[in-house]
Design a protein around this motif. Structure first.
Motif, PDB file in Angstrom:
ATOM      1  N   VAL A   1       0.848  -1.194   0.000  1.00 28.51           N
ATOM      2  CA  VAL A   1       0.000   0.000   0.000  1.00 28.51           C
ATOM      3  C   VAL A   1       0.884   1.245   0.000  1.00 28.51           C
ATOM      4  CG1 VAL A   1      -1.724   1.321   1.305  1.00 28.51           C
ATOM      5  CG2 VAL A   1      -1.962  -1.160   1.075  1.00 28.51           C
ATOM      6  N   PHE A   2       1.980   1.210   0.766  1.00 29.99           N
ATOM      7  CA  PHE A   2       2.901   2.340   0.779  1.00 29.99           C
ATOM      8  C   PHE A   2       3.503   2.567  -0.609  1.00 29.99           C
ATOM      9  CE2 PHE A   2       7.224   3.997   1.097  1.00 29.99           C
ATOM     10  CZ  PHE A   2       6.954   5.241   1.653  1.00 29.99           C
TER      11      PHE A   2
ATOM     12  N   ALA B   1       0.898   4.145  -2.692  1.00 25.75           N
ATOM     13  CA  ALA B   1       0.690   5.529  -2.273  1.00 25.75           C
ATOM     14  C   ALA B   1       1.848   6.415  -2.731  1.00 25.75           C
ATOM     15  CB  ALA B   1       0.527   5.597  -0.757  1.00 25.75           C
TER      16      ALA B   1
ATOM     17  N   LEU C   1       1.343   7.187  -6.306  1.00 26.96           N
ATOM     18  CA  LEU C   1       0.272   8.170  -6.497  1.00 26.96           C
ATOM     19  C   LEU C   1       0.728   9.583  -6.162  1.00 26.96           C
ATOM     20  CD1 LEU C   1      -2.849   6.386  -4.946  1.00 26.96           C
ATOM     21  CD2 LEU C   1      -2.469   6.897  -7.359  1.00 26.96           C
ATOM     22  N   THR C   2       1.387   9.718  -5.022  1.00 32.07           N
ATOM     23  CA  THR C   2       1.701  11.049  -4.514  1.00 32.07           C
ATOM     24  C   THR C   2       3.033  11.603  -5.005  1.00 32.07           C
ATOM     25  OG1 THR C   2       2.807  10.193  -2.538  1.00 32.07           O
ATOM     26  CG2 THR C   2       0.420  10.579  -2.385  1.00 32.07           C
TER      27      THR C   2
ATOM     28  N   ALA D   1       2.935   9.905   1.080  1.00 27.85           N
ATOM     29  CA  ALA D   1       2.640   8.476   0.954  1.00 27.85           C
ATOM     30  C   ALA D   1       2.503   7.818   2.323  1.00 27.85           C
ATOM     31  CB  ALA D   1       3.727   7.787   0.135  1.00 27.85           C
TER      32      ALA D   1
ATOM     33  N   LEU E   1      -0.857   8.891   3.632  1.00 32.42           N
ATOM     34  CA  LEU E   1      -1.908   8.207   2.888  1.00 32.42           C
ATOM     35  C   LEU E   1      -2.009   6.738   3.307  1.00 32.42           C
ATOM     36  CD1 LEU E   1      -4.048   8.477   0.649  1.00 32.42           C
ATOM     37  CD2 LEU E   1      -2.256   7.891  -0.989  1.00 32.42           C
ATOM     38  N   THR E   2      -0.874   6.092   3.490  1.00 33.76           N
ATOM     39  CA  THR E   2      -0.862   4.696   3.921  1.00 33.76           C
ATOM     40  C   THR E   2      -1.481   4.558   5.302  1.00 33.76           C
ATOM     41  OG1 THR E   2       1.115   4.246   2.621  1.00 33.76           O
ATOM     42  CG2 THR E   2       0.619   2.704   4.401  1.00 33.76           C
TER      43      THR E   2
ATOM     44  N   ALA F   1      -5.226   5.059   5.049  1.00 33.74           N
ATOM     45  CA  ALA F   1      -5.861   3.914   4.385  1.00 33.74           C
ATOM     46  C   ALA F   1      -5.978   2.732   5.339  1.00 33.74           C
ATOM     47  CB  ALA F   1      -5.071   3.517   3.132  1.00 33.74           C
TER      48      ALA F   1
ATOM     49  N   ALA G   1      -6.985   3.556  -0.632  1.00 33.68           N
ATOM     50  CA  ALA G   1      -5.905   4.540  -0.796  1.00 33.68           C
ATOM     51  C   ALA G   1      -6.168   5.451  -1.999  1.00 33.68           C
ATOM     52  CB  ALA G   1      -4.560   3.826  -0.950  1.00 33.68           C
ATOM     53  N   ALA G   2      -6.602   4.876  -3.098  1.00 26.32           N
ATOM     54  CA  ALA G   2      -6.873   5.675  -4.302  1.00 26.32           C
ATOM     55  C   ALA G   2      -8.012   6.660  -4.054  1.00 26.32           C
ATOM     56  CB  ALA G   2      -7.212   4.761  -5.480  1.00 26.32           C
TER      57      ALA G   2
ATOM     58  N   TRP H   1      -6.745   9.495  -1.895  1.00 19.25           N
ATOM     59  CA  TRP H   1      -5.887  10.377  -2.686  1.00 19.25           C
ATOM     60  C   TRP H   1      -6.729  11.287  -3.579  1.00 19.25           C
ATOM     61  CZ3 TRP H   1      -4.652   9.957  -8.100  1.00 19.25           C
ATOM     62  CH2 TRP H   1      -3.653  10.844  -8.508  1.00 19.25           C
TER      63      TRP H   1
END
Length: 107
Positions: free
Chosen positions: A14-15, A18, A21-22, A28, A31-32, A35, A60-61, A64
């Motif tokens: 997940v990290f 993230a 994404l970021t 990240a 966000l992790t 999430a 997570a998405a 974000w």
């Protein structure tokens, strides 16, 4: 399997998602953490534990996208992962275990 044990298996992935994404290590990490917190709170909504990773990525998405909208920035398509962003720092799994993060969140 216990909730926190199931989630701990996916922290690093997940990290990584993230981070892609970021494009920012600190964002990240935040966000992790968010999430994982949401996943823990919504655990009963997960119908099939075999889809846990996909479910976590979706959480997570969505987080974000929501953060991007609130900040007024349009979410852009994530580019390739910059290996230098990973750095020699401890992994998210190590940090989660050291801090007892998932145990505290999920009880």
């Amino acid at each position: 399997m216990a909730v926190n044990a199931s989630l701990e298996q996916h922290v690093a992935r997940v990290f990584g998602f993230a981070l892609r994404l970021t494009g920012d290590r600190h964002a990240a990490e935040d966000l992790t953490q968010e999430a994982m917190l949401r996943a823990c709170r919504s655990w009963k909504q997960l119908r099939d534990e075999r889809r846990l990773r996909v479910w976590l990525f979706q959480i997570a998405a969505n987080l974000w996208r929501d953060q991007s909208r609130r900040s007024g920035l349009a979410p852009e398509r994530a580019g390739p992962l910059d290996v230098e962003l990973m750095g020699p720092q401890r992994s998210p799994d190590d940090l989660a275990q050291e801090n007892g993060l998932l145990t505290r969140i999920c009880g």
